[in-house]
Design a protein around this motif. Structure first.
Motif, PDB file in Angstrom:
ATOM      1  N   MET A 186      13.955   3.991  -0.758  1.00  0.00           N
ATOM      2  CA  MET A 186      12.208   3.591  -0.700  1.00  0.00           C
ATOM      3  C   MET A 186      11.761   4.221   0.693  1.00  0.00           C
ATOM      4  SD  MET A 186      12.109  -0.179  -1.943  1.00  0.00           S
ATOM      5  CE  MET A 186      11.048  -0.112  -3.055  1.00  0.00           C
ATOM      6  N   THR A 187      10.572   4.554   0.806  1.00  0.00           N
ATOM      7  CA  THR A 187       9.839   4.880   1.835  1.00  0.00           C
ATOM      8  C   THR A 187       8.716   3.721   2.071  1.00  0.00           C
ATOM      9  OG1 THR A 187       8.269   6.322   0.576  1.00  0.00           O
ATOM     10  CG2 THR A 187      10.382   7.425   1.540  1.00  0.00           C
ATOM     11  N   GLY A 188       8.316   3.898   3.467  1.00  0.00           N
ATOM     12  CA  GLY A 188       7.118   2.973   3.595  1.00  0.00           C
ATOM     13  C   GLY A 188       6.154   3.658   4.649  1.00  0.00           C
ATOM     14  N   GLY A 189       5.337   2.801   5.229  1.00  0.00           N
ATOM     15  CA  GLY A 189       4.402   3.624   6.106  1.00  0.00           C
ATOM     16  C   GLY A 189       3.661   2.935   6.821  1.00  0.00           C
ATOM     17  N   TYR A 197       0.689  -1.207  -0.092  1.00  0.00           N
ATOM     18  CA  TYR A 197       0.128   0.042   0.028  1.00  0.00           C
ATOM     19  C   TYR A 197       0.966   1.510  -0.008  1.00  0.00           C
ATOM     20  CZ  TYR A 197      -3.796  -2.958   1.514  1.00  0.00           C
ATOM     21  OH  TYR A 197      -4.770  -3.956   1.895  1.00  0.00           O
ATOM     22  N   PHE A 198       1.975   1.303   0.683  1.00  0.00           N
ATOM     23  CA  PHE A 198       2.773   2.433   1.084  1.00  0.00           C
ATOM     24  C   PHE A 198       4.074   2.395   0.369  1.00  0.00           C
ATOM     25  CE2 PHE A 198      -0.023   1.602   4.864  1.00  0.00           C
ATOM     26  CZ  PHE A 198      -0.582   2.448   4.358  1.00  0.00           C
ATOM     27  N   LEU A 199       4.680   1.305   0.167  1.00  0.00           N
ATOM     28  CA  LEU A 199       6.214   1.303  -0.253  1.00  0.00           C
ATOM     29  C   LEU A 199       6.189   1.904  -1.894  1.00  0.00           C
ATOM     30  CD1 LEU A 199       7.114  -2.366   0.631  1.00  0.00           C
ATOM     31  CD2 LEU A 199       7.477  -0.374   1.744  1.00  0.00           C
ATOM     32  N   MET A 200       7.059   3.123  -1.545  1.00  0.00           N
ATOM     33  CA  MET A 200       7.388   3.669  -2.767  1.00  0.00           C
ATOM     34  C   MET A 200       9.047   3.940  -2.999  1.00  0.00           C
ATOM     35  SD  MET A 200       4.905   6.768  -3.144  1.00  0.00           S
ATOM     36  CE  MET A 200       3.167   6.748  -2.459  1.00  0.00           C
ATOM     37  N   ARG A 201       9.172   4.134  -4.286  1.00  0.00           N
ATOM     38  CA  ARG A 201      10.600   4.473  -4.753  1.00  0.00           C
ATOM     39  C   ARG A 201      10.735   5.975  -4.549  1.00  0.00           C
ATOM     40  NH1 ARG A 201       8.653   1.080  -8.769  1.00  0.00           N
ATOM     41  NH2 ARG A 201       9.359  -0.930  -9.051  1.00  0.00           N
ATOM     42  N   LYS A 202      11.895   6.309  -4.017  1.00  0.00           N
ATOM     43  CA  LYS A 202      12.004   7.818  -3.847  1.00  0.00           C
ATOM     44  C   LYS A 202      12.420   8.454  -5.122  1.00  0.00           C
ATOM     45  CE  LYS A 202      13.553   8.249   0.766  1.00  0.00           C
ATOM     46  NZ  LYS A 202      14.485   8.469   1.680  1.00  0.00           N
ATOM     47  N   ASN A 203      13.108   7.848  -6.179  1.00  0.00           N
ATOM     48  CA  ASN A 203      13.871   8.506  -7.446  1.00  0.00           C
ATOM     49  C   ASN A 203      13.510   7.537  -8.822  1.00  0.00           C
ATOM     50  OD1 ASN A 203      15.020  10.614  -5.907  1.00  0.00           O
ATOM     51  ND2 ASN A 203      16.576   9.015  -5.098  1.00  0.00           N
ATOM     52  N   GLU A 204      12.697   6.846  -8.622  1.00  0.00           N
ATOM     53  CA  GLU A 204      12.266   5.944  -9.757  1.00  0.00           C
ATOM     54  C   GLU A 204      10.778   6.097 -10.258  1.00  0.00           C
ATOM     55  OE1 GLU A 204      13.784   1.962 -10.084  1.00  0.00           O
ATOM     56  OE2 GLU A 204      14.924   2.257  -8.315  1.00  0.00           O
ATOM     57  N   TYR A 205      10.649   5.833 -11.374  1.00  0.00           N
ATOM     58  CA  TYR A 205       9.244   5.837 -11.984  1.00  0.00           C
ATOM     59  C   TYR A 205       8.878   4.533 -12.500  1.00  0.00           C
ATOM     60  CZ  TYR A 205       4.812   6.901 -14.289  1.00  0.00           C
ATOM     61  OH  TYR A 205       3.514   7.138 -14.570  1.00  0.00           O
TER      62      TYR A 205
END
Length: 154
Positions: A141-144, A50-58
């Motif tokens: 990466m970021t989570g939450g 749900y929350f995992l995202m790459r900081k610098n990629e698309y």
């Protein structure tokens, strides 16, 4: 979500998002709760982060590219849960755990990132509380964490 409840448990059989006119049937029903409703009952469903995202990629979100199998287990059947909508008992607590093996950054390399879910279902009400945690080492990466509670009765 469109749910089917019977003696086997509760399954999601279809879903609809805002842009859909009609619900889309699931290829296979997905367990929400599996009977018998006793401590130790387990089932597996697929999930996405749900929350995992790459900081610098698309694309930044991993929810469109990664899936994992989450093992759910009934952990308690007689809990008391307090929410802004009131105090409920008896409540069943189910917990789910999945892991995604992700390249988190050059220092940490690949890590098994846990996806953890907790849900509380109370007799006569249904789902009253929900938590989801996706923690990842600092780096690329970021989570939450998400927590939701029932705020008022229908």
């Amino acid at each position: 979500f469109h749910l089917l409840a019977d003696e086997k448990g509760v399954r999601r059989i279809a879903s609809r998002v805002e842009i859909d006119q009609e619900a889309t049937p699931d290829a296979e029903p997905r367990w929400v709760l599996k009977a018998p409703y006793v401590v130790g009952t387990e089932w597996i469903t697929s999930t996405v982060p749900y929350f995992l995202m790459r900081k610098n990629e698309y694309p930044r979100e991993l929810k469109n590219t990664h899936q994992a199998l989450m093992t759910w287990k009934i952990e308690a059947v007689d809990e008391v849960v307090e929410t802004p909508a009131g105090r409920f008992q008896p409540c069943m607590r189910v917990e789910g755990v999945a892991h995604l093996n992700l390249y988190t950054d050059p220092v940490n390399g690949f890590n098994d990132v846990p996806l953890i879910g907790r849900e509380w279902y109370c007799r006569g009400i249904g789902l009253v509380k929900f938590e989801r945690t996706e923690k990842v080492p600092a780096g690329f990466m970021t989570g939450g964490t998400l927590q939701a509670e029932l705020t008022r009765l229908p």
